[in-house]
Design a protein around this motif. Structure first.
Motif, short mmCIF file in Angstrom:
data_model
loop_
_atom_site.label_atom_id
_atom_site.label_comp_id
_atom_site.label_asym_id
_atom_site.label_seq_id
_atom_site.Cartn_x
_atom_site.Cartn_y
_atom_site.Cartn_z
N SER A 35 -41.06 78.55 103.75
CA SER A 35 -40.85 80.06 104.38
C SER A 35 -41.24 81.19 103.43
CB SER A 35 -39.62 80.11 105.01
OG SER A 35 -38.35 79.78 104.10
N GLU A 36 -41.28 80.71 101.96
CA GLU A 36 -41.37 81.89 100.88
C GLU A 36 -42.88 82.20 100.94
OE1 GLU A 36 -37.58 82.03 99.55
OE2 GLU A 36 -39.16 83.11 98.97
N LYS A 37 -43.31 83.50 100.57
CA LYS A 37 -44.53 83.89 100.55
C LYS A 37 -45.07 83.51 99.23
CE LYS A 37 -43.65 85.87 104.44
NZ LYS A 37 -44.06 85.24 105.58
N TRP A 38 -46.39 83.75 99.29
CA TRP A 38 -47.14 83.45 98.12
C TRP A 38 -47.80 84.67 97.35
CZ3 TRP A 38 -46.67 80.78 102.44
CH2 TRP A 38 -46.31 79.68 102.49
N ASP A 39 -48.05 84.80 95.97
CA ASP A 39 -48.65 85.64 95.49
C ASP A 39 -50.18 85.61 95.79
OD1 ASP A 39 -49.31 87.57 93.55
OD2 ASP A 39 -48.50 86.67 91.92
N SER A 40 -50.61 86.69 96.37
CA SER A 40 -52.07 86.80 96.58
C SER A 40 -52.94 87.02 95.22
CB SER A 40 -52.30 88.04 97.65
OG SER A 40 -51.80 89.30 96.95
N SER A 41 -52.20 87.35 94.39
CA SER A 41 -53.09 87.26 92.93
C SER A 41 -53.32 85.93 92.35
CB SER A 41 -52.33 88.40 91.79
OG SER A 41 -51.09 87.91 91.57
N ALA A 42 -52.27 85.05 92.61
CA ALA A 42 -52.38 83.68 92.15
C ALA A 42 -53.34 83.14 92.89
CB ALA A 42 -51.19 83.21 92.20
N GLU A 67 -55.95 84.40 94.57
CA GLU A 67 -57.05 85.22 94.04
C GLU A 67 -57.75 84.42 92.78
OE1 GLU A 67 -60.17 87.16 94.84
OE2 GLU A 67 -58.58 87.68 96.08
N ALA A 68 -56.86 84.21 91.75
CA ALA A 68 -57.41 83.70 90.59
C ALA A 68 -57.78 82.38 90.91
CB ALA A 68 -56.05 83.70 89.56
N VAL A 69 -57.36 81.48 91.65
CA VAL A 69 -57.93 80.25 91.82
C VAL A 69 -59.34 80.58 92.62
CG1 VAL A 69 -57.59 77.93 92.91
CG2 VAL A 69 -55.72 79.10 91.96
N GLY A 101 -63.65 79.75 91.13
CA GLY A 101 -64.58 78.76 92.03
C GLY A 101 -63.88 77.50 92.17
N GLU A 102 -62.55 77.57 92.79
CA GLU A 102 -61.80 76.40 92.90
C GLU A 102 -61.07 76.61 94.42
OE1 GLU A 102 -60.38 74.53 88.68
OE2 GLU A 102 -59.09 75.76 89.84
N VAL A 103 -60.55 75.77 94.93
CA VAL A 103 -59.83 75.71 96.36
C VAL A 103 -58.27 75.85 96.25
CG1 VAL A 103 -59.47 74.82 98.55
CG2 VAL A 103 -61.84 74.48 97.40
N PRO A 104 -57.67 76.99 96.38
CA PRO A 104 -56.31 77.06 96.46
C PRO A 104 -55.67 76.37 97.55
CG PRO A 104 -57.24 79.41 96.53
CD PRO A 104 -58.46 78.32 96.80
N SER A 147 -50.34 96.69 98.14
CA SER A 147 -49.36 97.14 98.68
C SER A 147 -49.32 96.48 100.05
CB SER A 147 -49.82 98.57 99.38
OG SER A 147 -51.04 98.45 99.96
N ASN A 148 -50.22 95.78 100.62
CA ASN A 148 -50.03 94.60 101.81
C ASN A 148 -50.35 93.32 101.26
OD1 ASN A 148 -52.76 94.73 101.32
ND2 ASN A 148 -53.06 95.73 103.27
N ASN A 149 -50.39 93.09 99.71
CA ASN A 149 -50.42 91.73 99.48
C ASN A 149 -51.71 91.10 100.19
OD1 ASN A 149 -49.47 90.08 97.73
ND2 ASN A 149 -48.44 88.65 99.21
N GLN A 150 -52.94 91.50 100.41
CA GLN A 150 -54.00 90.75 100.84
C GLN A 150 -55.09 90.65 99.88
OE1 GLN A 150 -54.20 90.15 104.38
NE2 GLN A 150 -52.14 90.86 104.13
N ILE A 151 -55.67 89.37 100.41
CA ILE A 151 -56.78 89.26 99.53
C ILE A 151 -58.11 89.95 100.16
CG2 ILE A 151 -58.50 87.13 99.36
CD1 ILE A 151 -56.05 86.43 97.79
N ILE A 152 -58.64 90.42 99.03
CA ILE A 152 -59.92 91.57 99.48
C ILE A 152 -61.01 90.36 99.70
CG2 ILE A 152 -61.49 93.14 98.69
CD1 ILE A 152 -58.55 94.03 99.11
N LYS A 153 -61.57 90.23 100.85
CA LYS A 153 -62.54 89.48 101.23
C LYS A 153 -64.02 89.54 100.66
CE LYS A 153 -60.03 89.08 105.54
NZ LYS A 153 -59.83 89.35 107.09
N LYS A 154 -64.45 88.34 100.16
CA LYS A 154 -66.12 88.45 99.81
C LYS A 154 -66.45 87.29 100.39
CE LYS A 154 -66.89 86.94 95.55
NZ LYS A 154 -66.81 87.01 94.00
N ASN A 155 -67.40 87.50 101.40
CA ASN A 155 -67.91 86.23 102.20
C ASN A 155 -66.69 86.00 102.78
OD1 ASN A 155 -70.38 86.44 100.81
ND2 ASN A 155 -69.60 84.77 99.29
#
Length: 320
Positions: free
Chosen positions: A102-109, A111-113, A117-120, A6-14
């Motif tokens: 200026s375009e927004k990014w897909d937080s799920s993409a 999150e997948a990176v 175990g990689e750096v987006p 709903s708010n396109n946020q990454i759920i934080k772990k660490n």
């Protein structure tokens, strides 16, 4: 791990940390933070001009991914580019902008990176994704010698690397980037030392080991990073226009090695620059070949201080 769509946020772990910049010094910081278990996202410009390309995550902008000492950064395109081919981008930087910051990014993409175990890595020179992702920490390691828009309210902890920042005003902390006794010192009040314009001393060489473009144009690399060269050897050619470059015409300005040694850094093939632009770096120590492909002592020192500041923040230790 769940995702709040709903708010396109990454759920934080660490901790979630965003690093502005992914050149060689920033890569050292990103690498250290990642290895320490933090979730790190890198932001870059659309046409980065790294010299030490073998140890710079920003090369992912062109190649889709970049691996440095066992850590991989992977390009996550803006939503407007998601359906285009992002595997490889041309090194020629006069083409129409392929990426829309200026375009927004897909937080799920993203999150997948992270989950892989990689750096987006996002193409976001203005840092517009910071408000979207709401990181715990922002590190500005662009090394522009001036502040390119970082503010102290971007995150609970904001760190600036090198000159151009004032601790307590536009950032919480500054990390000294000047070689010498104070390299990597955490500054809690004031600024880092101003840029002198003189490269650090390596085996008695300073300005001589750094090559600046003798003319504006497109570069064709005659030699490559890791090659041993003699003073005066041709290492690259500069073509004045796109037609000359594309057709390898005879009208070009040679770029010659200024000292004998190993080519430690060389700007990407086809890059366009103005006269005086930094395009190469020669290490006079011919025995130090592996240095071309590993994170530098300077980058590791700075990265250690950034990690110290982040760890103090994480554990509630106030150092500013």
């Amino acid at each position: 791990m769940s995702m709040n769509q709903s708010n396109n946020q990454i759920i934080k772990k660490n901790l979630l940390i965003i690093c502005r910049g992914a050149g060689d010094l920033a890569t050292g910081i990103i690498h250290r933070l990642h290895r320490a278990g933090h979730r790190v996202i890198a932001l870059e410009t659309d046409y980065p001009a790294a010299i030490r390309r073998q140890v710079s995550f920003c090369e992912a902008v062109y190649d889709g991914s970049a691996a440095v000492e066992g850590v991989t950064a992977r390009l996550v395109p803006a939503l407007a580019d998601a359906e285009t081919d992002t595997e490889t981008y041309s090194g020629i930087n006069d083409t129409p902008a392929a990426h829309i910051a200026s375009e927004k990014w897909d937080s799920s993409a993203i999150e997948a990176v992270l989950e892989a175990g990689e750096v987006p890595l996002l193409i976001d020179p203005k840092g517009e994704s910071i408000a979207l992702l709401k990181p715990d920490v922002v590190v500005d390691a662009i090394i522009a010698k001036k502040n390119l828009g970082t503010t102290i309210n971007m995150a609970p902890l904001v760190i600036g690397v090198g000159p151009g920042f004032t601790a307590g005003q536009d950032v919480h902390l500054v990390i000294e980037s000047m070689r010498g006794h104070n390299l990597a010192r955490i500054i809690t009040d004031g600024m880092a030392q101003p840029n002198t314009g003189v490269p650090g001393n390596i085996a008695g060489f300073t300005s001589e080991r750094v090559i600046h473009a003798p003319a504006a144009g497109y570069i064709h690399d005659v030699r490559k990073i890791g090659d041993i060269v003699q003073k005066g050897d041709e290492i690259a050619r500069i073509y004045p226009d796109k037609e000359s470059y594309d057709n390898a015409l005879s009208e070009y300005v040679p770029v010659n090695a200024t000292i004998t040694g190993i080519i430690r850094g060389l700007i990407r093939e086809g890059y366009y620059f103005s006269e005086g632009f930094k395009i190469a770096d020669i290490d006079p120590r011919e025995s130090e070949l592996t240095n071309c492909f590993t994170i530098s002592d300077k980058a590791r020192s700075i990265a250690g201080s950034v990690l110290e500041a982040v760890s103090a923040f994480e554990h509630g230790v106030k150092i500013y």
